[in-house]
Design a protein around this motif. Structure first.
Motif, PDB file in Angstrom:
ATOM      1  N   ASP A  93      16.263 -35.902  21.058  1.00 19.72           N
ATOM      2  CA  ASP A  93      16.222 -34.737  21.945  1.00 19.72           C
ATOM      3  C   ASP A  93      17.608 -34.091  22.054  1.00 19.72           C
ATOM      4  O   ASP A  93      17.757 -32.876  21.929  1.00 19.72           O
ATOM      5  CB  ASP A  93      15.744 -35.131  23.345  1.00 19.72           C
ATOM      6  N   GLN A  97      19.005 -30.468  20.672  1.00 16.00           N
ATOM      7  CA  GLN A  97      19.558 -29.519  21.649  1.00 16.00           C
ATOM      8  C   GLN A  97      20.956 -29.070  21.269  1.00 16.00           C
ATOM      9  O   GLN A  97      21.251 -27.868  21.204  1.00 16.00           O
ATOM     10  CB  GLN A  97      19.582 -30.159  23.036  1.00 16.00           C
ATOM     11  N   LYS A  98      21.836 -30.020  21.006  1.00 16.04           N
ATOM     12  CA  LYS A  98      23.233 -29.678  20.738  1.00 16.04           C
ATOM     13  C   LYS A  98      23.416 -29.013  19.378  1.00 16.04           C
ATOM     14  O   LYS A  98      24.223 -28.081  19.240  1.00 16.04           O
ATOM     15  CB  LYS A  98      24.112 -30.927  20.845  1.00 16.04           C
ATOM     16  N   THR A 100      21.233 -27.163  17.881  1.00 17.08           N
ATOM     17  CA  THR A 100      20.732 -25.797  18.028  1.00 17.08           C
ATOM     18  C   THR A 100      21.803 -24.907  18.648  1.00 17.08           C
ATOM     19  O   THR A 100      22.035 -23.778  18.194  1.00 17.08           O
ATOM     20  CB  THR A 100      19.459 -25.776  18.885  1.00 17.08           C
ATOM     21  N   GLU A 101      22.459 -25.393  19.673  1.00 15.40           N
ATOM     22  CA  GLU A 101      23.536 -24.633  20.302  1.00 15.40           C
ATOM     23  C   GLU A 101      24.643 -24.301  19.309  1.00 15.40           C
ATOM     24  O   GLU A 101      25.221 -23.207  19.337  1.00 15.40           O
ATOM     25  CB  GLU A 101      24.130 -25.427  21.465  1.00 15.40           C
ATOM     26  N   ILE A 135      12.180 -28.202  22.454  1.00 17.15           N
ATOM     27  CA  ILE A 135      13.586 -28.372  22.821  1.00 17.15           C
ATOM     28  C   ILE A 135      14.443 -27.375  22.048  1.00 17.15           C
ATOM     29  O   ILE A 135      15.357 -26.754  22.600  1.00 17.15           O
ATOM     30  CB  ILE A 135      14.038 -29.814  22.550  1.00 17.15           C
ATOM     31  N   ALA A 136      14.138 -27.210  20.749  1.00 19.27           N
ATOM     32  CA  ALA A 136      14.881 -26.243  19.940  1.00 19.27           C
ATOM     33  C   ALA A 136      14.691 -24.831  20.485  1.00 19.27           C
ATOM     34  O   ALA A 136      15.638 -24.030  20.536  1.00 19.27           O
ATOM     35  CB  ALA A 136      14.417 -26.316  18.483  1.00 19.27           C
ATOM     36  N   GLU A 138      13.967 -23.900  23.668  1.00 14.35           N
ATOM     37  CA  GLU A 138      14.698 -23.725  24.926  1.00 14.35           C
ATOM     38  C   GLU A 138      16.203 -23.628  24.690  1.00 14.35           C
ATOM     39  O   GLU A 138      16.887 -22.830  25.337  1.00 14.35           O
ATOM     40  CB  GLU A 138      14.385 -24.880  25.876  1.00 14.35           C
ATOM     41  N   SER A 139      16.717 -24.430  23.760  1.00 13.30           N
ATOM     42  CA  SER A 139      18.145 -24.392  23.465  1.00 13.30           C
ATOM     43  C   SER A 139      18.538 -23.093  22.776  1.00 13.30           C
ATOM     44  O   SER A 139      19.616 -22.543  23.019  1.00 13.30           O
ATOM     45  CB  SER A 139      18.528 -25.595  22.599  1.00 13.30           C
ATOM     46  N   GLN A 142      18.843 -20.487  25.477  1.00 14.56           N
ATOM     47  CA  GLN A 142      20.044 -20.672  26.289  1.00 14.56           C
ATOM     48  C   GLN A 142      21.302 -20.216  25.557  1.00 14.56           C
ATOM     49  O   GLN A 142      22.202 -19.610  26.144  1.00 14.56           O
ATOM     50  CB  GLN A 142      20.159 -22.141  26.689  1.00 14.56           C
ATOM     51  N   SER A 143      21.360 -20.504  24.252  1.00 15.76           N
ATOM     52  CA  SER A 143      22.579 -20.213  23.488  1.00 15.76           C
ATOM     53  C   SER A 143      22.537 -18.848  22.811  1.00 15.76           C
ATOM     54  O   SER A 143      23.422 -18.528  22.018  1.00 15.76           O
ATOM     55  CB  SER A 143      22.806 -21.307  22.441  1.00 15.76           C
ATOM     56  N   ARG A 145      20.605 -17.616  20.499  1.00 14.88           N
ATOM     57  CA  ARG A 145      20.378 -17.607  19.061  1.00 14.88           C
ATOM     58  C   ARG A 145      19.460 -16.451  18.682  1.00 14.88           C
ATOM     59  O   ARG A 145      18.681 -15.948  19.489  1.00 14.88           O
ATOM     60  CB  ARG A 145      19.733 -18.929  18.626  1.00 14.88           C
TER      61      ARG A 145
END
Length: 251
Positions: A93, A97-98, A100-101, A135-136, A138-139, A142-143, A145
């Motif tokens: 997870d 997440q990281k 993807t950011e 998760i990808a 949502e990330s 947030q970032s 993309r």
């Protein structure tokens, strides 16, 4: 401003409107409690960002009016795929997440000799993939993309090696590699556009797997004198590659 992704089929350029569908409808109405007249940012996953205003809210959709459209700025020119040995617990997870950011293009979970986690059946794997893709998503929101990284189906190590040929450069983390760091590899590959990073699970790769990867052209590298956990090694490697060749840190 809240950001959401839609499929290009949901964008009506003639009538200058975009319909939001699925789970995002509930999130906007019940969690964010947004109302008609409020603004959103929508990305179509094809390189376009839209500033929109909510025009109509229904049980199954939210219709928005397009105010402006600009080219997305959230993507790197380098497409990096992480081939990640399946880790224990919920470590995947955080990896998704990281990464993807940081700008990962796609992630391929792989079974290796030292993989402990076993996805016993197709139903279990499907549930995992759904969770990881969410998760990808949502990330990516947030970032900011411009696209959502694809989380591929789980591959065996041999199968993963077969698809490496689509990349311009493949590198594999190996704790027994002492001399060759990422920078020394990257300075000789400054024009590549597709890169594969192979990271083992807890315990790393077997020596035989390293030999197989080298036969396919993958270059072993070290991340320095300290041994990193599998959930750290992937995005540490990605960070270095993106900094040297990509857009991390600016131009």
């Amino acid at each position: 401003m809240y950001r959401f992704f839609v499929d290009t089929s949901q964008v009506d350029k003639i009538n200058k409107s975009i319909d939001i569908l699925g789970e995002d409808v509930k999130h906007i109405k019940r969690v964010l409690r947004l109302k008609v007249g409020q603004e959103l940012e929508i990305c179509d996953g094809a390189g376009n960002d839209y500033n929109v205003v909510i025009r109509e809210m229904d049980e199954d959709y939210i219709r928005t009016a397009i105010r402006s459209c600009d080219l997305s700025k959230g993507e790197s020119n380098i497409k990096i795929t992480l081939y990640q040995g399946l880790p224990k617990s919920t470590k995947m997870d955080m990896i998704i997440q990281k990464c993807t950011e940081l700008g990962i293009y796609s992630i391929v979970p792989i079974h290796t000799e030292r993989t402990i986690v076993k996805l016993d059946n197709e139903k279990t794997e499907a549930k995992k993939l759904d969770r990881w893709q969410r998760i990808a998503y949502e990330s990516a929101k947030q970032s900011k993309r411009a696209r959502i990284p694809k989380i591929e189906s789980v591959k065996g190590f041999a199968n993963a090696l077969e698809i490496l040929k689509d990349n311009d450069l493949n590198i594999i983390a190996y704790e027994q590699e002492k001399a060759r760091g990422l920078r020394s590899i990257l300075i000789n590959h400054t024009t590549v556009s597709k890169i594969g990073i192979l990271i083992g699970p807890e315990g790393g790769f077997e020596e035989g797997e390293i030999l197989q990867a080298r036969e396919k052209g993958a270059i072993p590298f070290t991340l320095g004198p300290r041994i990193l956990r599998t959930e750290t090694a992937g995005f540490a490697s990605l960070t270095i590659v993106m900094y040297v060749l990509g857009d991390l840190g600016g131009y």
